[in-house]
Design an enzyme around this catalytic site. Structure first.
Site, PDB file in Angstrom:
ATOM      1  N   GLU A 224      -6.628   3.673  -5.562  1.00 12.33           N
ATOM      2  CA  GLU A 224      -7.884   3.887  -4.830  1.00 12.33           C
ATOM      3  C   GLU A 224      -8.445   5.231  -5.277  1.00 12.33           C
ATOM      4  O   GLU A 224      -7.869   6.281  -5.008  1.00 12.33           O
ATOM      5  CB  GLU A 224      -7.646   3.920  -3.320  1.00 12.33           C
ATOM      6  CG  GLU A 224      -8.972   4.034  -2.561  1.00 12.33           C
ATOM      7  CD  GLU A 224      -8.869   4.643  -1.173  1.00 12.33           C
ATOM      8  OE1 GLU A 224      -9.766   4.410  -0.366  1.00 12.33           O
ATOM      9  OE2 GLU A 224      -7.902   5.382  -0.902  1.00 12.33           O
TER      10      GLU A 224
ATOM     11  N   ASP B  38      -3.000   4.676  -2.245  1.00 14.26           N
ATOM     12  CA  ASP B  38      -4.029   5.252  -1.380  1.00 14.26           C
ATOM     13  C   ASP B  38      -4.505   6.611  -1.915  1.00 14.26           C
ATOM     14  O   ASP B  38      -3.687   7.420  -2.375  1.00 14.26           O
ATOM     15  CB  ASP B  38      -3.397   5.436   0.012  1.00 14.26           C
ATOM     16  CG  ASP B  38      -4.400   5.792   1.088  1.00 14.26           C
ATOM     17  OD1 ASP B  38      -5.243   4.940   1.405  1.00 14.26           O
ATOM     18  OD2 ASP B  38      -4.322   6.916   1.618  1.00 14.26           O
TER      19      ASP B  38
ATOM     20  N   ASP C 297       0.860  -1.179   0.000  1.00 11.24           N
ATOM     21  CA  ASP C 297       0.000   0.000   0.000  1.00 11.24           C
ATOM     22  C   ASP C 297       0.900   1.233   0.000  1.00 11.24           C
ATOM     23  O   ASP C 297       1.696   1.409   0.925  1.00 11.24           O
ATOM     24  CB  ASP C 297      -0.858  -0.033   1.276  1.00 11.24           C
ATOM     25  CG  ASP C 297      -2.228   0.561   1.096  1.00 11.24           C
ATOM     26  OD1 ASP C 297      -2.313   1.631   0.470  1.00 11.24           O
ATOM     27  OD2 ASP C 297      -3.196  -0.027   1.599  1.00 11.24           O
TER      28      ASP C 297
ATOM     29  N   HIS D  19     -11.343  -2.427   3.732  1.00 12.67           N
ATOM     30  CA  HIS D  19     -11.228  -2.148   5.165  1.00 12.67           C
ATOM     31  C   HIS D  19     -11.914  -0.842   5.566  1.00 12.67           C
ATOM     32  O   HIS D  19     -11.840  -0.445   6.714  1.00 12.67           O
ATOM     33  CB  HIS D  19      -9.745  -2.083   5.542  1.00 12.67           C
ATOM     34  CG  HIS D  19      -9.027  -0.975   4.831  1.00 12.67           C
ATOM     35  ND1 HIS D  19      -8.870  -0.939   3.463  1.00 12.67           N
ATOM     36  CD2 HIS D  19      -8.476   0.170   5.283  1.00 12.67           C
ATOM     37  CE1 HIS D  19      -8.243   0.166   3.121  1.00 12.67           C
ATOM     38  NE2 HIS D  19      -7.993   0.862   4.205  1.00 12.67           N
ATOM     39  N   ASP D  20     -12.541  -0.172   4.603  1.00 17.00           N
ATOM     40  CA  ASP D  20     -13.204   1.106   4.892  1.00 17.00           C
ATOM     41  C   ASP D  20     -14.730   1.018   4.825  1.00 17.00           C
ATOM     42  O   ASP D  20     -15.412   1.956   5.232  1.00 17.00           O
ATOM     43  CB  ASP D  20     -12.769   2.172   3.873  1.00 17.00           C
ATOM     44  CG  ASP D  20     -11.295   2.505   3.976  1.00 17.00           C
ATOM     45  OD1 ASP D  20     -10.761   2.490   5.097  1.00 17.00           O
ATOM     46  OD2 ASP D  20     -10.678   2.775   2.931  1.00 17.00           O
TER      47      ASP D  20
END
Ligand code: GLC
Length: 533
Positions: free
Chosen positions: A266, A203, A101, A327-328
Site C-alpha cells: 500500500e 500496510d 495484511d 476499505h479507506d
C-alpha cells in the site's frame, strides 16, 4: 518488452475481504473466518482466485485491526488458528490464494513489544519504537503530524519522552532502523509463509522509514482549510525515505525463498516515486498498489492520459496493477454513480495488469450513511467536520433480502445499506443484466482470453466522452474496448479498419456490429472481439 513468465498473481483478480463485514458464522454480528469459508463457493463461482483479508490478528481495535497486538495470532472475534487453517485449506482446495495484511509500520500500544518499550528508558526494547526528548520548552521534537489528526507525538509522562505515531496514538511507529525490529517482522512473515499463505498486502509501506535527523516537514503551499490537518505539511521527511528500499528488498528475498508468493504494497505516491518500490532490478515488491483510479476525475481524457502515464512510467519487466476500491476510500458506485460503476468494472477488468476489487463492489454496493451516534471509525471520530469516516464503505456484505441481509443472525456491528432487499447477491444472481452478472461475464472473459490477461494496451481514441483501447497478445484474438464515460449518447468512429463483434455491453444491450461507426448509449461500455485482419 513482452512479459513472458506469467505467474498466478499476473492472472488472478485480488478480491479484498473486510473480515468484520463479509459473513458472520457465529451470530455475534461481526464477520469471521469461518464465515468467509462459507462464502468461498460464491467467490469461486465469481471467478476469484485470490483474496486479501484485512487484519485478523489480536487487536484492541482502536483502528479496526490495523493496531496489531500479536502478529502471529488470530483475534477471537474472527475465530481461532484452527479456523484460519481451515479457511486456508478450503480456499486452496478451490484454487483460491490467500493474502494477509501485514502492518509493519506500527503496532498496537498494547503489543507486548510496546508495553516493554514504554516501561522504562533502559528497557531492551526501548529502541524498538521512536522515542525522543522534548524540546527545551517541552514541545514535541518536530512538527510531524498524525494522518488521523493532531500531532504525531505523544508525551509519555512516566518516562519523560515523546513517542512518534504516524496514525493513532494507540499505534506507535516501530523503529525500522533497529535491526531487531527488522528481524522480528521478517520472522512474522516467515511464520505465515510457513503456514502456507500466498502473500501479503503490506500496510502503509512508504511510511516505515523516517528521515534520520527528524527534520521538520515543510508547509504545503496548496493547503486549504477544507483539507485534513495532515495535509498542511508535505511529509517529505516522515515518509518515503530511501532506506525503505533495503527493507523492501529483504521482504522480497524472503518471499523468494518460497514458491510463487506475492508482496503487494500500500503506497500512495505519484507514479515516479511509486515505481521505485518495484526495485531497481525488479528485486522490490511484486505489486506496488496503483491507486490511479481511486480518486481520479472521472473523465475519458483524464483517465486515458493517466493510464498512458502509468504504462509509460512502469519499469521494463514490472507488472502493472489497478485498484478500484478499498476499505479507506468512497465506494466506486457512490463516487461516480451506479451507471458509470458498470463502465468502471469494464475498465478495471480490461486494463493491462492485476485488478484489485473491493468486496461488495461487484453488486454495486454504495456508501451507507452512518448517523453521528453510530460512527466507529477513528478517522471519522477525530475529524468530525471533514466527513472523513470510513464506516460507510465497511458495511456488511448484502447477500440476500432475508434478515440482516444474510450477513448475520444478530444486529450487525455496523448498519446495513437500506437498499439490501433489492441490491444483494441472491437477487443479482437471478438477473442477467445485474452488476453481478456483468462482473461474472467480464471476469470469465478475462480469464479465457490471453489478450486480456497478457496483451499490450494501446490507446486508440479519447475525447470528452469516449475512451477506446485495444488489447493484443501475439496472434491470439485481440479486443477493442470502447467506454462511454459520459451520460450522453456517443458515436465511436474507429480510426482504423477495425472489424469485430460486440461480445459484452455494460448495459446488457445486444449489439450487432461488424464495422463502421459504433453508437453507444449513455454510460455504455462495450468489449469487441476483433476479427483477424
Ligand atoms: C492503511 C490502512 C488503513 C489504516 C492505516 C493505518 O492506510 O488501509 O485502514 O487505518 O493504514 O494502519
Amino acid at each position: 518488452m513482452q512479459f513472458t513468465n506469467h505467474l498466478w498473481w499476473h492472472r488472478s483478480i485480488i478480491y479484498q475481504v473486510y473480515p468484520r463485514s463479509f459473513q458472520d458464522s457465529n451470530g455475534d454480528g461481526i464477520g469471521d473466518l469461518l464465515g468467509i469459508a462459507l462464502r468461498l463457493d460464491y467467490l469461486h463461482a465469481l471467478g476469484i482466485e485470490a483474496i486479501w483479508l484485512s487484519p485478523i490478528f489480536p487487536s484492541p481495535m482502536a483502528d479496526f485491526g490495523y493496531d496489531v497486538a500479536d502478529y502471529v495470532g488470530i483475534h477471537p472475534i474472527f475465530g481461532s488458528m484452527d479456523d484460519f487453517d481451515q479457511l486456508l485449506r478450503e480456499a486452496h482446495q478451490r484454487g483460491i490464494k490467500v493474502l494477509l495484511d501485514l502492518v509493519p509500520n506500527h503496532s498496537s500500544d498494547q503489543h507486548p513489544w510496546f508495553l516493554e518499550s514504554r516501561s522504562s528508558k533502559t528497557n531492551a526494547k526501548r529502541d524498538w519504537y521512536i522515542w525522543k526528548d522534548a524540546n527545551e520548552d517541552g514541545t514535541a521534537p518536530n512538527n510531524w503530524l498524525s494522518v488521523f489528526g493532531g500531532s504525531g507525538w505523544e508525551w509519555d509522562a512516566a518516562t519523560g519522552q515523546y513517542y512518534y505515531h504516524g496514525f493513532l496514538k494507540e499505534q506507535p511507529d516501530l523503529n525500522w532502523r533497529n535491526p531487531e525490529v527488522v528481524a522480528a517482522m521478517l520472522a512474522v512473515m516467515r511464520f505465515w509463509f510457513d503456514k502456507g499463505i500466498d502473500g501479503f498486502r503490506v500496510d502503509v509501506l512508504w511510511h516505515i522509514f523516517k528521515q534520520a535527523d527528524f527534520l521538520d516537514n515543510p508547509q504545503n503551499p496548496d493547503f486549504a482549510p477544507h483539507m485534513p490537518s495532515y495535509d498542511s505539511l508535505l511529509p517529505i521527511y516522515s515518509t518515503d525515505q530511501p532506506e525503505v528500499h533495503d527493507i523492501v528488498k529483504k521482504m522480497r528475498a524472503l518471499a523468494d525463498e518460497y514458491e510463487e508468493r506475492v508482496i503487494i504494497g500500500e503506497i500512495y505516491l505519484p507514479h515516479e516515486k511509486l515505481m521505485a518500490y518495484y526495485g531497481e532490478k525488479q528485486d522490490g515488491i511484486h505489486l506496488p498498489f496503483n491507486f490511479t483510479l481511486i480518486n481520479i476525475e472521472w473523465k475519458a481524457q483524464v483517465i486515458a492520459a493517466a493510464v498512458d502515464a502509468y504504462e509509460q512510467a512502469l519499469p521494463t519487466d514490472a507488472w502493472p496493477n489497478w485498484v478500484l476500491g478499498n476499505h479507506d476510500r468512497p465506494r466506486i458506485a457512490t463516487r461516480i454513480g451506479k451507471a458509470q460503476a458498470r463502465v468502471a468494472a469494464m475498465l478495471l477488468l480490461t486494463l493491462r495488469g492485476t485488478p484489485t476489487m473491493y468486496y461488495g463492489d461487484e453488486i454495486g454496493m454504495e456508501d451507507v450513511y452512518i448517523p453521528q451516534a453510530e460512527i466507529q471509525d477513528p478517522q471519522g471520530l477525530n475529524m468530525p467536520d471533514l466527513n472523513m469516516g470510513r464506516d460507510p464503505v465497511r458495511t456488511p456484505m448484502q447477500w440476500s433480502a432475508g434478515p440482516y441481509a444474510g450477513f448475520t443472525t444478530a444486529v450487525p456491528w455496523l448498519r446495513l445499506g437500506a437498499d439490501y432487499t433489492t441490491r444483494n447477491v441472491m437477487e443479482e444472481l437471478k438477473d442477467p443484466y445485474s452488476m453481478l452478472s456483468l462482473y461474472k461475464q467480464l471476469i470469465a472473459l478475462r480469464k479465457a482470453e490471453r489478450s486480456l490477461l497478457y496483451g499490450d494496451y494501446q490507446l486508440v481514441f479519447a475525447d470528452h466522452q469516449l475512451m477506446a483501447y485495444t488489447r493484443r497478445h501475439g496472434s491470439t484474438t485481440a479486443f477493442l474496448v470502447v467506454l462511454n464515460l459520459s451520460g450522453a449518447p456517443a458515436t465511436f468512429h474507429p480510426p482504423m479498419a477495425l472489424k469485430g463483434e460486440v461480445i459484452i455491453a455494460a448495459t446488457g444491450k445486444t449489439y450487432d456490429w461488424t464495422t463502421g461507426p459504433l453508437a453507444l448509449l449513455p454510460d455504455e461500455g462495450i468489449v469487441v472481439r476483433l476479427k483477424d485482419q
